[in-house]
Scaffold this active site. Structure first.
Site, PDB file in Angstrom:
ATOM      1  N   ASP A 127     -11.563   2.588   3.684  1.00 37.28           N
ATOM      2  CA  ASP A 127     -11.943   1.172   3.582  1.00 37.28           C
ATOM      3  C   ASP A 127     -13.458   1.022   3.395  1.00 37.28           C
ATOM      4  OD1 ASP A 127      -9.906  -0.801   3.775  1.00 37.28           O
ATOM      5  OD2 ASP A 127      -9.560  -0.298   5.874  1.00 37.28           O
ATOM      6  N   LYS A 136       0.845  -1.204   0.000  1.00 36.11           N
ATOM      7  CA  LYS A 136       0.000   0.000   0.000  1.00 36.11           C
ATOM      8  C   LYS A 136       0.876   1.247   0.000  1.00 36.11           C
ATOM      9  CE  LYS A 136      -3.924  -2.363   2.038  1.00 36.11           C
ATOM     10  NZ  LYS A 136      -4.619  -2.853   3.212  1.00 36.11           N
ATOM     11  N   GLN A 194      -5.145  -1.841   9.410  1.00 36.98           N
ATOM     12  CA  GLN A 194      -5.084  -3.156   8.765  1.00 36.98           C
ATOM     13  C   GLN A 194      -5.701  -4.234   9.663  1.00 36.98           C
ATOM     14  OE1 GLN A 194      -3.907  -3.663   5.600  1.00 36.98           O
ATOM     15  NE2 GLN A 194      -4.306  -5.845   5.705  1.00 36.98           N
TER      16      GLN A 194
HETATM   17  N1  GUN Z   1      -7.311  -6.971   5.787  1.00 38.64           N
HETATM   18  C1  GUN Z   1      -7.553  -7.686   4.665  1.00 38.64           C
HETATM   19  N2  GUN Z   1      -8.136  -6.905   3.728  1.00 38.64           N
HETATM   20  C2  GUN Z   1      -8.265  -5.677   4.273  1.00 38.64           C
HETATM   21  C3  GUN Z   1      -8.771  -4.443   3.787  1.00 38.64           C
HETATM   22  O1  GUN Z   1      -9.263  -4.314   2.660  1.00 38.64           O
HETATM   23  N3  GUN Z   1      -8.701  -3.386   4.663  1.00 38.64           N
HETATM   24  C4  GUN Z   1      -8.180  -3.508   5.907  1.00 38.64           C
HETATM   25  N4  GUN Z   1      -8.185  -2.428   6.688  1.00 38.64           N
HETATM   26  N5  GUN Z   1      -7.698  -4.639   6.387  1.00 38.64           N
HETATM   27  C5  GUN Z   1      -7.736  -5.709   5.558  1.00 38.64           C
END
Ligand code: GUN
Length: 284
Positions: free
Chosen positions: A119, A52, A96
Site C-alpha cells: 500500500d 483484490k 484493508q
Molecule cells: N481502503 C480504501 N482504500 C484503501 C487502500 O488503497 N488500501 C487499504 N489498505 N485500505 C483502503
C-alpha cells in the site's frame, strides 16, 4: 466533449503485462504472494477485498485473505502481521482500511514490514516517496499517474490542482505530480475561494469523498479532470466527486465513475506485489 479515459481498458492492458511477467517468474519457480486482511463486516470493504482476491487469481498471483471478526483485538491482528512478515510465500500485506475503532491504524501500518507494504502507507515508504526514491507507489495515486501516462498527458509545467489532502490519496498524489514536474497545489476544506483555485488547473484531481463536489464552474475549459471519488448514492449507484454531466462538456479528458481510477488501484496493487516478489529474489 471530453475524451473519456477508460480505466477499465487501460487496467486490463496493464494487468495482461503483469500476468505475462508473473508467468515468466513461475518458470523460475517464483510465485508472488499477497495477503489481504479485513477486520469486521464493512460491505464496501468486503467488495474491495473480494475484487483484490479475484484480480490476484487472474494475474497468477498467490493470495491469502483473512476475514477476521469485528471484535478481533489489536494484539491478535499484530500477531497475524508478524506471521505474514516472516512468511516467504507472502510478498505483500494489505490491511484493508478503515479498521474498527478499537484498533489504532497507525500502529497496524507501522507493524507491516516496509518490504511487504504494497500500500506504501508505512512511514519509511512515505518518506521514500517524498525523496523520490521509492520501491512502492501508493496504489490510487499511482493509478492516476498511469492513466495520465497511458492517455499521453504530460504533467511537466502544468498547473496541477489536487482537491483533498488525505494520507492515502491527496498528499502522495501531489508528490507524484511534483515528481512528474507539475506545478502542484493542494486544496482542502479550509481553502479560500476554492473554485478560483480549481479553475487554474490544467490537470484537476478530485479526491474529496463528496459526491458531485466538482461542478462545471470550478473547471477551466480544456482541463483534464480525474475523479478519484467513489461514493454510494441512496439508490445504491456509484458516483464520483465530479459532477460528470456538467463537467464533461467543459473538460478535454475526464475519468468516469465507475470505470476510471477504481480498477487502476487494484492493478497497481498487483504491480507492487510483483515488484516486491522480484526484489525478494534479487531481480530488478
Ligand atoms: N481502503 C480504501 N482504500 C484503501 C487502500 O488503497 N488500501 C487499504 N489498505 N485500505 C483502503
Amino acid at each position: 466533449m471530453a475524451k473519456i479515459i477508460n480505466g477499465k481498458e487501460i487496467s486490463e492492458k496493464i494487468r495482461l503485462r503483469i500476468a505475462e511477467e508473473v508467468k515468466e517468474l513461475a518458470a523460475k519457480d517464483i510465485v508472488p504472494g499477497l495477503a489481504v486482511i479485513l477486520v469486521g463486516e464493512d460491505p464496501a470493504s468486503q467488495v474491495y477485498v473480494r475484487n483484490k482476491k479475484r484480480a490476484c487469481e487472474q494475474a497468477g498471483i498467490y493470495s491469502e485473505s483473512y476475514e477476521l471478526p469485528g471484535d478481533t483485538s489489536q494484539e491478535e491482528l499484530l500477531k497475524l502481521i508478524d506471521k505474514l512478515n516472516n512468511d516467504p510465500k507472502i510478498n505483500g500485506i494489505l490491511a484493508q482500511l478503515p479498521l474498527p475503532g478499537h484498533i489504532d491504524e497507525e500502529t497496524v501500518i507501522n507493524h507491516i514490514s516496509p518490504e511487504k507494504d504494497v500500500d506504501a502507507f508505512h512511514p519509511i515508504n512515505v518518506g521514500k516517496i517524498m525523496i523520490g526514491n521509492y520501491d512502492f507507489l501508493p496504489c490510487t495515486p499511482a493509478g492516476v499517474m498511469a492513466l495520465l501516462e497511458e492517455s499521453g498527458i504530460d504533467c511537466a509545467g502544468k498547473e496541477c490542482v489536487v482537491v483533498g489532502r488525505s494520507n492515502i490519496v491527496g498528499k502522495p498524489q501531489a508528490m507524484l505530480l511534483l515528481h512528474s514536474h507539475g506545478t502542484v497545489t493542494i486544496c482542502h476544506s479550509r481553502t479560500k475561494n476554492l473554485a478560483e483555485v480549481t479553475r487554474r488547473a490544467d490537470i484537476l484531481i478530485a479526491a474529496v469523498g463528496k459526491p458531485d463536489f466538482i461542478t462545471a464552474d470550478m473547471v477551466k475549459p480544456g482541463a483534464v479532470v480525474i475523479d478519484v471519488g467513489i461514493n454510494r448514492k441512496e439508490d445504491g449507484k456509484l458516483t464520483g466527486d465530479v459532477n460528470f454531466a456538467s463537467v464533461e462538456p467543459v473538460a478535454s479528458y475526464i475519468t468516469p465513475v465507475p470505470g476510471g481510477v477504481g480498477p487502476m488501484t487494484i492493478t497497481m496493487l498487483l504491480q507492487n506485489t510483483l515488484k516486491s516478489a522480484k526484489k525478494a529474489k534479487g531481480i530488478s
